[in-house]
Motif scaffolding. Structure first.
Motif, PDB file in Angstrom:
ATOM      1  N   VAL A 190      47.103  16.768  55.561  1.00  0.00           N
ATOM      2  CA  VAL A 190      47.422  17.573  54.381  1.00  0.00           C
ATOM      3  C   VAL A 190      47.080  19.038  54.691  1.00  0.00           C
ATOM      4  N   LYS A 191      45.877  19.500  54.328  1.00  0.00           N
ATOM      5  CA  LYS A 191      45.555  20.906  54.593  1.00  0.00           C
ATOM      6  C   LYS A 191      45.701  21.235  56.079  1.00  0.00           C
ATOM      7  N   GLY A 192      45.457  20.269  56.939  1.00  0.00           N
ATOM      8  CA  GLY A 192      45.614  20.507  58.377  1.00  0.00           C
ATOM      9  C   GLY A 192      47.017  20.240  58.878  1.00  0.00           C
ATOM     10  N   GLY A 193      48.013  20.197  57.985  1.00  0.00           N
ATOM     11  CA  GLY A 193      49.386  19.920  58.421  1.00  0.00           C
ATOM     12  C   GLY A 193      50.373  20.121  57.293  1.00  0.00           C
ATOM     13  N   ALA A 194      50.817  19.009  56.695  1.00  0.00           N
ATOM     14  CA  ALA A 194      51.901  19.078  55.726  1.00  0.00           C
ATOM     15  C   ALA A 194      51.520  19.885  54.482  1.00  0.00           C
ATOM     16  N   GLY A 195      50.296  19.702  54.000  1.00  0.00           N
ATOM     17  CA  GLY A 195      49.875  20.447  52.821  1.00  0.00           C
ATOM     18  C   GLY A 195      49.783  21.932  53.090  1.00  0.00           C
ATOM     19  N   GLY A 196      49.284  22.273  54.255  1.00  0.00           N
ATOM     20  CA  GLY A 196      49.253  23.686  54.637  1.00  0.00           C
ATOM     21  C   GLY A 196      50.650  24.284  54.652  1.00  0.00           C
ATOM     22  N   ALA A 197      51.610  23.519  55.150  1.00  0.00           N
ATOM     23  CA  ALA A 197      52.995  24.010  55.188  1.00  0.00           C
ATOM     24  C   ALA A 197      53.552  24.204  53.778  1.00  0.00           C
ATOM     25  N   VAL A 198      53.257  23.251  52.889  1.00  0.00           N
ATOM     26  CA  VAL A 198      53.757  23.392  51.515  1.00  0.00           C
ATOM     27  C   VAL A 198      53.077  24.571  50.819  1.00  0.00           C
ATOM     28  N   GLN A 199      51.803  24.770  51.110  1.00  0.00           N
ATOM     29  CA  GLN A 199      51.119  25.929  50.541  1.00  0.00           C
ATOM     30  C   GLN A 199      51.796  27.229  50.999  1.00  0.00           C
ATOM     31  N   CYS A 200      52.159  27.289  52.272  1.00  0.00           N
ATOM     32  CA  CYS A 200      52.890  28.461  52.774  1.00  0.00           C
ATOM     33  C   CYS A 200      54.232  28.626  52.040  1.00  0.00           C
ATOM     34  N   LEU A 201      54.899  27.509  51.821  1.00  0.00           N
ATOM     35  CA  LEU A 201      56.173  27.545  51.100  1.00  0.00           C
ATOM     36  C   LEU A 201      55.986  28.144  49.710  1.00  0.00           C
ATOM     37  N   ASN A 202      54.929  27.703  49.041  1.00  0.00           N
ATOM     38  CA  ASN A 202      54.647  28.234  47.708  1.00  0.00           C
ATOM     39  C   ASN A 202      54.401  29.739  47.754  1.00  0.00           C
ATOM     40  N   VAL A 203      53.631  30.178  48.736  1.00  0.00           N
ATOM     41  CA  VAL A 203      53.352  31.613  48.873  1.00  0.00           C
ATOM     42  C   VAL A 203      54.650  32.365  49.173  1.00  0.00           C
ATOM     43  N   ARG A 204      55.407  31.829  50.087  1.00  0.00           N
ATOM     44  CA  ARG A 204      56.628  32.508  50.526  1.00  0.00           C
ATOM     45  C   ARG A 204      57.619  32.716  49.378  1.00  0.00           C
ATOM     46  N   PHE A 205      57.698  31.727  48.483  1.00  0.00           N
ATOM     47  CA  PHE A 205      58.686  31.815  47.415  1.00  0.00           C
ATOM     48  C   PHE A 205      58.085  32.237  46.081  1.00  0.00           C
ATOM     49  N   GLY A 206      56.849  32.655  46.116  1.00  0.00           N
ATOM     50  CA  GLY A 206      56.250  33.260  44.935  1.00  0.00           C
ATOM     51  C   GLY A 206      55.892  32.279  43.830  1.00  0.00           C
ATOM     52  N   TRP A 207      55.741  31.007  44.184  1.00  0.00           N
ATOM     53  CA  TRP A 207      55.378  30.000  43.187  1.00  0.00           C
ATOM     54  C   TRP A 207      53.849  29.889  43.097  1.00  0.00           C
ATOM     55  N   PRO A 208      53.374  29.330  41.987  1.00  0.00           N
ATOM     56  CA  PRO A 208      51.919  29.111  41.913  1.00  0.00           C
ATOM     57  C   PRO A 208      51.473  28.297  43.120  1.00  0.00           C
ATOM     58  N   GLU A 209      50.383  28.712  43.740  1.00  0.00           N
ATOM     59  CA  GLU A 209      50.057  28.176  45.062  1.00  0.00           C
ATOM     60  C   GLU A 209      49.688  26.697  45.030  1.00  0.00           C
ATOM     61  N   ARG A 210      49.239  26.219  43.874  1.00  0.00           N
ATOM     62  CA  ARG A 210      48.850  24.799  43.789  1.00  0.00           C
ATOM     63  C   ARG A 210      50.046  23.873  43.534  1.00  0.00           C
TER      64      ARG A 210
END
Lengths: 343, 343, 343, 343
Positions: A312-332
């Motif tokens: 998760v945080k060490g892989g897929a979750g980290g990637a989704v968190q980046c996606l959220n940041v990139r597209f301006g969505w709430p990070e959680r």
């Protein structure tokens, strides 16, 4: 809805991407690739998704026609770099989970991965996918390279000290990892009878993730990696020398300054009790990285601890968190699961 | 010193045979065969033997020249039957750990193993390698077939009731097994990330060992087999209907009559406390099979429990025990290890 | 037969002493004390001994009348020092497994155990119960103090380097331990739901065993201790700086010089393969301590690894080995069990 | 927002209620009681909630002033019945997770719980908190009693067969459970060194949950309960005789008729592959109960398997699902987590 394609979706990281994106309200998965399993349901290798999706794998080539806005690449190291130029033509944003674009210096890459980098000109275009330290750049990044699982834990544990100038000299990192970090491909070393109860020092030194921590902190890093009895979970226990005059109060202040507002980093540093320092056991499935410390003023050393779920945080979750940041969505978004206790 | 050759010595049963015979004062291992590892040290795949032996594997053909008094066969099911005629020419005594000569009826073999038996004429020559019920015959036997691991636990738990006429009708056997029962060959189903923490009902019915228990007890047996989190260890929990008038006192008496003088069977049937009924956890490495029971007089049922280490009493240790019986040595020779607690 | 009394026989170390001495051909256990369980069978708390002994516990006071030649003390730290003067009057030889007489300097004891030493005048009379480094003294010793479990692994891994002058500066020791090291008394921190799958950094620094390693090697030692998922087993992973000019060849030579003739120390240092470095997984129940190393010439560091079963070589087995040395018996007597694979 | 109070919030079920309700968009927790921990933060005993809530425990008496719309009772068996009359005055809806109001017949209660029921007049007012079989009543229920963990799995696995008349005679239930089912209070039997790797047949018969399955299905039930190596997770493997003429097609049809539209019950019954039958391993943290079957036409028997997370679908999640039904919200609200693979 953002259209996302997952390249290499049959492995453990691919499965976690499917799980997380299935629960993400702003994303639709338009392709999940696997040449081996093309045409088969994704809930075959990922049985936790039964009843949640009817998606089937497609071959890798089909990603070209998927009309994806974002590519999430969960393909093997060494293969990814050769295909990256092609991937970059297929979608506006590419988030890579392989190791191929994490190290800025191709020479370092060659030293740690054992082969020369075949696309060194593409490396500078990538932003490190660690929002805690690169949030502003990530908001505008179209090429993102997510750090390794042990590297993520190590960077989050060590970097606040490095940035605040509170440590000096080399950092010794003792990294422990569960069996899912080796991927879904099996093999004799992964057999339960051999791996169960192991304390396997599989990399006494020179683990690849050590180079990432060194790059991110500016310190020499010596990492020893041990496989421990767990399926998920990474923990790093790091030893460093305190800078002259640095106190426990300074250390605590630096951690809080770095992470007080972070949605996924918790500072866990108590003097006693269970779970007084970070443990992956209570982080399974969650996107948290817990970090903590213990200061030994009399001999001028500090122990820094980080823990996370490697998938998760060490892989897929980290990637989704980046996606959220990139597209301006709430990070959680899509990452709310807090983890389980007991577990 | 008796000269013993182990055919199929690279697997887990082969490794246990090497361990036990290395500590046996009356035996010398003259050959340990593995075509794949011929010329390599046996302490490679069996690292617990480091420092205890310098033996190397030889190819299977080399067993012909080994001048062995006894062959211990730890080769795969289905392969063994085709080679048995040849093996019988090589040594005076053959002890087979495969499943090929356990079932007396070739038709039953075909039903459970999915192939016709290719050497049915040899079956009658074999004695069942379970000293608790065949000691006298084994003392003179030159062809011995050791029962399966779950079958050994099941027979030892159920047969005293059957012999004493204390149960009637079919017996339901719930068998649980650790991962080492699947052998050393690995594969995706054996991968730690999949097998860890499993409760894998891999044989809801028709497990091969059910036929052995039926043969040994005369009762219809329905066995469900589940892979549980453990490397070693088998436990069977059996349910049967008590015969009319049978009491707890009768059950206890039958167990004690059957096993009071047995060196390796302990009757464990207490009303409370930890380890009140048999558990493989404290049997790892030992040749004990613990058996126990709980009687429910009000509804006329009995629960029978058996536990053992599948690689020892359920395999290599059982074979060594047969060897001791066959050659008239004290039955505990080389099998003294009592098991560990805690473990 | 030598008459041995075990003081504090209801705990895990006490149970191992009973197991090992039961299989020892030259020893008879004349008393096993437990005030709480006096009059109860020893196979209650130690169920692996069922069928092997009918011994019952006696109260602590009964040891006075036991006519023991040797006292084996498995009583708690802090309590033992106050009673030692009395114990010394009861038998010609006393072997202590508590921590109270391991540290030569009472001030160091006070710093690590949190209380002043109440019998400092008795400390100099004790010999360290580690035959690998004190065999000659032990052959004539009547007061023996067995090192701690993690200390034994650490000393055996580090001391050859220290003696040969191949390392310099402080040694970082990362120690991992199973749950049996906390003893049989239970409590919330020991509960399975909390302890299972833990990576519990219970002592980020200042673990007591660090002082023993420092004392034995002459180096500053910084130890971090982590509870890992295991019942038995200790592993230490130590990092040190190589002395100028020291090579891998020197390191290997030093290990072989130290341990080539040792019955229980195996040097395990391969470049690849499973079990290339020491792992406690295959040492359960055995008296081996495996030690190994990996040299990183480019940055002048060495990783030293040690592994053992904390209840055997790190406790009861170490004590029995000392007994064998003291009474001139073959050192392996009663300690032949090689360990299990897989396990 | 609905105002919910949790009585008995310091245990494992209480922690799961807090976790689930924290993520529930229509609920606010107005009180979480614990006399022992009153005034302390709930993220002390429930460290997965760190960073998610600042809630503190209040004493049990404080629930009177909480102004709760709903009481969720996670208090001990036997205590709850005496206090129920009082609880019913405090809130319009009461959902009880204890065993005290599950059995309709006070005599059966006394037989299984060992004490007479002290509030038998209140029993008829309670509705069984299993939406799959009581959804319509639950929509209007103000007193709800949630079934036991093993009972939930057993009822969901067996009842479709019973309702369709496809089985006859007694049902044998082999239930396996992780350590969290024993609660957070610890004790010697819960100690990791004893509980790890256990196959502890703690209830060879007469487990309380057997009475619930019998009540719900109308069949005689014989349950054996075994503690297995796991923290979370329950699995039941049930054996029954097929009614004359019943076929595999009938069995499959009955399961699909019962559960095709259920949000949390998945029918898992494949002929091969990993995860071909239900396993709790992939259900950790999720509110799914997987059910499956294997039909053995030749001897007229069926094996029925159910699996769930005892703290979620077998406890806190089941209660939240009832809450959703009662208040007319989408049934998945707050319960979306699909479970993890691998895990």
């Amino acid at each position: 809805m953002l259209r996302v394609a997952i390249v290499g979706a049959s492995g453990y990281i691919g499965g976690e991407l499917l799980r997380l994106l299935h629960g993400h309200p702003r994303v639709t998965v338009v392709a999940a690739t696997s040449d081996r399993l093309a045409g088969r349901r994704v809930d075959g290798p990922h049985p936790n998704l039964r009843g949640h999706t009817d998606l089937c794998f497609v071959g890798h080539d089909a990603v070209e026609d998927a009309g994806a806005d974002v590519l999430l690449l969960a393909a093997p190291h060494r293969e990814t770099m050769g295909r990256m130029a092609g991937y970059l033509t297929l979608a506006g944003t590419v988030i890579d989970l392989s190791g191929d674009f994490r190290l800025r210096d191709p020479g370092t890459y060659a030293a740690y991965y054992g082969v020369p980098h075949t696309a060194p000109h593409l490396i500078p275009g990538f932003t490190t996918g660690l929002p805690e330290w690169h949030r502003a750049e990530l908001a505008a990044a179209d090429r993102i390279s997510v750090p390794g699982c042990m590297a993520t834990a190590g960077i989050l544990a060590v970097r606040p000290m490095a940035e605040a100038g509170l440590i000096e000299g080399p950092v010794q990192v003792d990294a422990r990892t569960g069996s899912s970090g080796s991927g879904a491909s099996g093999g004799p070393a992964a057999a339960h009878a051999e791996r169960s109860g192991a304390l396997r020092v599989f990399a006494p030194s020179r683990h690849r993730h050590e180079a990432e921590i060194a790059q991110a902190t500016g310190h020499t890093v010596r990492m020893t990696a041990t496989g421990v009895e767990a399926v998920r979970g990474v923990q790093v226990v790091c030893h460093a020398k305190l800078a002259p005059g640095a106190s426990e109060r300074d250390v605590r202040a630096a951690f809080h300054a770095a992470y007080a507002d972070e949605p996924f980093v918790r500072v866990v540093a108590r003097r006693q009790g269970l779970y007084r320092l970070p443990e992956p056991k209570i982080l399974t499935g969650s996107n948290h990285c817990d970090v903590g410390f213990a200061v030994f003023a009399d001999d001028g050393t500090v122990v820094l601890v980080g823990a996370l779920d490697n998938l998760v945080k060490g892989g897929a979750g980290g990637a989704v968190q980046c996606l959220n940041v990139r597209f301006g969505w709430p990070e959680r978004t899509g990452l709310e699961f807090p983890g389980l206790h007991p577990n």
